[in-house]
Design a protein around this motif. Sequence first.
Motif, PDB file in Angstrom:
ATOM      1  N   VAL A   9      24.979 -11.729  -7.825  1.00  0.00           N
ATOM      2  CA  VAL A   9      25.039 -11.654  -6.343  1.00  0.00           C
ATOM      3  C   VAL A   9      24.156 -10.598  -5.806  1.00  0.00           C
ATOM      4  O   VAL A   9      24.374 -10.186  -4.794  1.00  0.00           O
ATOM      5  N   GLY A  10      23.069 -10.409  -6.433  1.00  0.00           N
ATOM      6  CA  GLY A  10      21.972  -9.715  -5.519  1.00  0.00           C
ATOM      7  C   GLY A  10      21.759  -8.203  -6.076  1.00  0.00           C
ATOM      8  O   GLY A  10      20.892  -7.667  -5.778  1.00  0.00           O
ATOM      9  N   SER A  11      22.629  -8.066  -6.895  1.00  0.00           N
ATOM     10  CA  SER A  11      22.509  -6.361  -7.651  1.00  0.00           C
ATOM     11  C   SER A  11      23.142  -6.439  -8.841  1.00  0.00           C
ATOM     12  O   SER A  11      24.178  -7.208  -9.130  1.00  0.00           O
TER      13      SER A  11
ATOM     14  N   MET B  33      26.125 -13.962   1.796  1.00  0.00           N
ATOM     15  CA  MET B  33      24.880 -14.396   1.665  1.00  0.00           C
ATOM     16  C   MET B  33      23.633 -13.321   1.947  1.00  0.00           C
ATOM     17  O   MET B  33      22.573 -13.214   0.958  1.00  0.00           O
ATOM     18  N   ALA B  34      23.943 -12.498   2.833  1.00  0.00           N
ATOM     19  CA  ALA B  34      22.944 -11.244   2.921  1.00  0.00           C
ATOM     20  C   ALA B  34      22.881 -10.497   1.757  1.00  0.00           C
ATOM     21  O   ALA B  34      21.892  -9.934   1.258  1.00  0.00           O
ATOM     22  N   ARG B  35      24.036 -10.207   1.084  1.00  0.00           N
ATOM     23  CA  ARG B  35      23.876  -9.438  -0.176  1.00  0.00           C
ATOM     24  C   ARG B  35      23.093  -9.994  -1.360  1.00  0.00           C
ATOM     25  O   ARG B  35      22.310  -9.623  -1.913  1.00  0.00           O
ATOM     26  N   LEU B  36      23.210 -11.458  -1.281  1.00  0.00           N
ATOM     27  CA  LEU B  36      22.522 -12.422  -2.192  1.00  0.00           C
ATOM     28  C   LEU B  36      21.164 -12.327  -2.024  1.00  0.00           C
ATOM     29  O   LEU B  36      20.282 -12.337  -3.063  1.00  0.00           O
TER      30      LEU B  36
ATOM     31  N   ARG C 144      22.285 -24.636  -4.853  1.00  0.00           N
ATOM     32  CA  ARG C 144      21.539 -25.702  -5.537  1.00  0.00           C
ATOM     33  C   ARG C 144      21.285 -25.229  -6.980  1.00  0.00           C
ATOM     34  O   ARG C 144      20.640 -25.797  -7.736  1.00  0.00           O
ATOM     35  N   GLY C 145      21.353 -23.788  -7.086  1.00  0.00           N
ATOM     36  CA  GLY C 145      21.080 -23.482  -8.393  1.00  0.00           C
ATOM     37  C   GLY C 145      19.763 -22.544  -8.420  1.00  0.00           C
ATOM     38  O   GLY C 145      19.384 -21.368  -9.084  1.00  0.00           O
ATOM     39  N   ALA C 146      18.720 -22.898  -7.504  1.00  0.00           N
ATOM     40  CA  ALA C 146      17.412 -22.520  -7.456  1.00  0.00           C
ATOM     41  C   ALA C 146      16.805 -22.954  -6.225  1.00  0.00           C
ATOM     42  O   ALA C 146      16.992 -24.082  -5.807  1.00  0.00           O
ATOM     43  N   PRO C 147      15.961 -22.423  -5.337  1.00  0.00           N
ATOM     44  CA  PRO C 147      15.544 -22.655  -4.268  1.00  0.00           C
ATOM     45  C   PRO C 147      14.403 -23.778  -4.409  1.00  0.00           C
ATOM     46  O   PRO C 147      13.586 -23.522  -5.555  1.00  0.00           O
TER      47      PRO C 147
ATOM     48  N   VAL D 177      25.855  -7.887 -15.997  1.00  0.00           N
ATOM     49  CA  VAL D 177      25.561  -9.012 -14.928  1.00  0.00           C
ATOM     50  C   VAL D 177      24.363  -8.682 -14.386  1.00  0.00           C
ATOM     51  O   VAL D 177      24.248  -7.586 -13.484  1.00  0.00           O
ATOM     52  N   PRO D 178      23.047  -9.380 -14.711  1.00  0.00           N
ATOM     53  CA  PRO D 178      21.936  -9.268 -13.925  1.00  0.00           C
ATOM     54  C   PRO D 178      22.096  -9.502 -12.198  1.00  0.00           C
ATOM     55  O   PRO D 178      22.950 -10.180 -12.084  1.00  0.00           O
ATOM     56  N   ALA D 179      21.155  -8.944 -11.603  1.00  0.00           N
ATOM     57  CA  ALA D 179      21.073  -9.343 -10.038  1.00  0.00           C
ATOM     58  C   ALA D 179      20.623 -10.749  -9.736  1.00  0.00           C
ATOM     59  O   ALA D 179      21.085 -11.227  -8.878  1.00  0.00           O
ATOM     60  N   GLU D 180      20.022 -11.426 -10.609  1.00  0.00           N
ATOM     61  CA  GLU D 180      19.777 -12.932 -10.003  1.00  0.00           C
ATOM     62  C   GLU D 180      19.783 -13.689 -11.332  1.00  0.00           C
ATOM     63  O   GLU D 180      19.687 -13.107 -12.548  1.00  0.00           O
TER      64      GLU D 180
END
Length: 608
Positions: free
Chosen positions: A411-413, A53-56, A148-151, A311-314
Amino acid sequence: MALLLELIFTATLATLPVPDFELRDTTGAAIRLPTGPAARPTVVVFLGTDCPMARLYSVRLKEMAGRFPTGAVTFLAINANAGDDVPSMAAFLREYPLAFPYAKDTDGRVAELFGASRTPQAFVLDAQRRIRYRGRIDDQYAPGGKNRGAPTREDLAEAVREVLAGRPVSVARTECTGCVIDKPRRATPPPRVTYSRDIAPILATHCRACHRPGEIGPFSLLSYSDATAHAGTIVEVIENGTMPPWSASPAHGRFRNERRLSDEHKRLIAEWVRLGCPEGAPLPPEPAPAPTKWHIGEPDAVFQIPTAFAVPAEGIIEYQNFIVDPGFKTDVWVRAAEVHPGNRRVVHHVNVFLLPPGETRLDQRYEAGPLESFALTGYDVGSAPDVMPEGMAKRIPAGWRIHFLIHYTAVGSPQTDRTEVGLQFIDPALVRKEVATKLLYRDDFAIPPHATGYRIEKTWTADRDYLLLSMYPHMHLRGKTFRFAAEYPDGTSEILLDVPRYDFNWQHRYVLAEPKRLTAGTVIRCTGVYDNSAANPSNPDPSATVQVGLQTWDEMFNGFFDIALADQDLAAERAAIESKRVRSQQVGIGALALVGLWGARLWRKRRA
């Protein structure tokens, strides 16, 4: 009482300034909270180096720090995990660069000052160092990593805006999801439970297959230091049922690949952590495990997607299709198949289908062989490879191609992937039964908004006697329960598999301990129940009417199962065919010999 104490603690923190402290960041620089007339609001976020989760959220935090006017807000990341050191923090920053310092809380004192318990957990301090907000960064992820897919609400950013505007924070505290902070602890002698005697054997049997370098687990559990560094997380995920990942009810069916801890194992682990993680007699250093890229053993052939996928970061990534021609000129028989993700961090799941010669439509599935098999193999997070029972195999018809359908998650990167499938073949003469994957699915439903128990069913009737080998349910984020049941011709019925708490993040193929005979006329009934309400923490939008589709925010009703003909014996059939061929050949040779003798006799008569 615990909730009351936490509320009192939170209220106290809101009225008293956080005491001053000094930490060192990854460069060795001293880090302190802003003080004096020039003090400004500060965002403090606790991050662990191997917390998924910290990575994301690292990319999101970096972007958030740049939203506010220069100099208006100070951002600081703190690591309070006992198992994380400065080199691991520096490695984290190389992959997930932040726009602000990352400091080490060596003794956990600062985490205690804040009352921090998880990563990532955020705090907003006003200019007087009073905590005005504590909790999550946003509401995209719920406990257990449900997405949820998005906040729908950016709690941290909203709190910062309100503090900068001089307004009370409208939501001052939120529930925080993520990894437990494992702070330094001491063992309490004499230990009734020790790592060496009690815990290491449990981890070796149930956890280390995934929790070791190169496998899907986010951290290793090969050593005492590994286990103590993640002890709090281990207890939590065992108590809430997240780990070991297994969703089948123990009341129905016996499965060869079952993952389950006994009550005694759970008690020992909880007691060990409560006592402070005593080591006991140190174990000798465990040799590094041999690389296990292929759990089926060395494949006879490996087929890789043609090009690496970026694969993009987000963001949400469309399903990707890749076609590989294996060049099979004759039918081949597969006794074991294993998908090896090129990058386990981003590959959520893979379906491997077969594509007939000349076909180009990739939105259609083609069934192979006399039993009309729907798929060759697949991969899900934590899943095991396909290994057929002895004497059984799947068929790849001559000329058919391999079709990879891959679901990636960010995954954030930025990442890349080159997934492949390894196959082990079997001599056709040794194949007694052909295995086929069947699919019960529905594509004609729409789940209404706020529905709490939307039910879908589909049946399949056995036209002959079959052996049932395995079952695999598949739904998306609204999936709540899934059940396979057998209704026999004599009027009796049986639950074959019950999944009372379906989890999109952990999907399994449930392999029966022994094949189940399904007599002709048996009905397999698949039943899925969906929760499209706000009570479902994974639900991205309870107000939506949910249609059938590939994306995570769509839904699916898929009941896969593997079967073989109960009384089929291909080896005996081939032997009978060969025997018949030999007899026919012998009869033909005999007939030719008789014709030759008759012709010779006739020739001699004419000569006479």
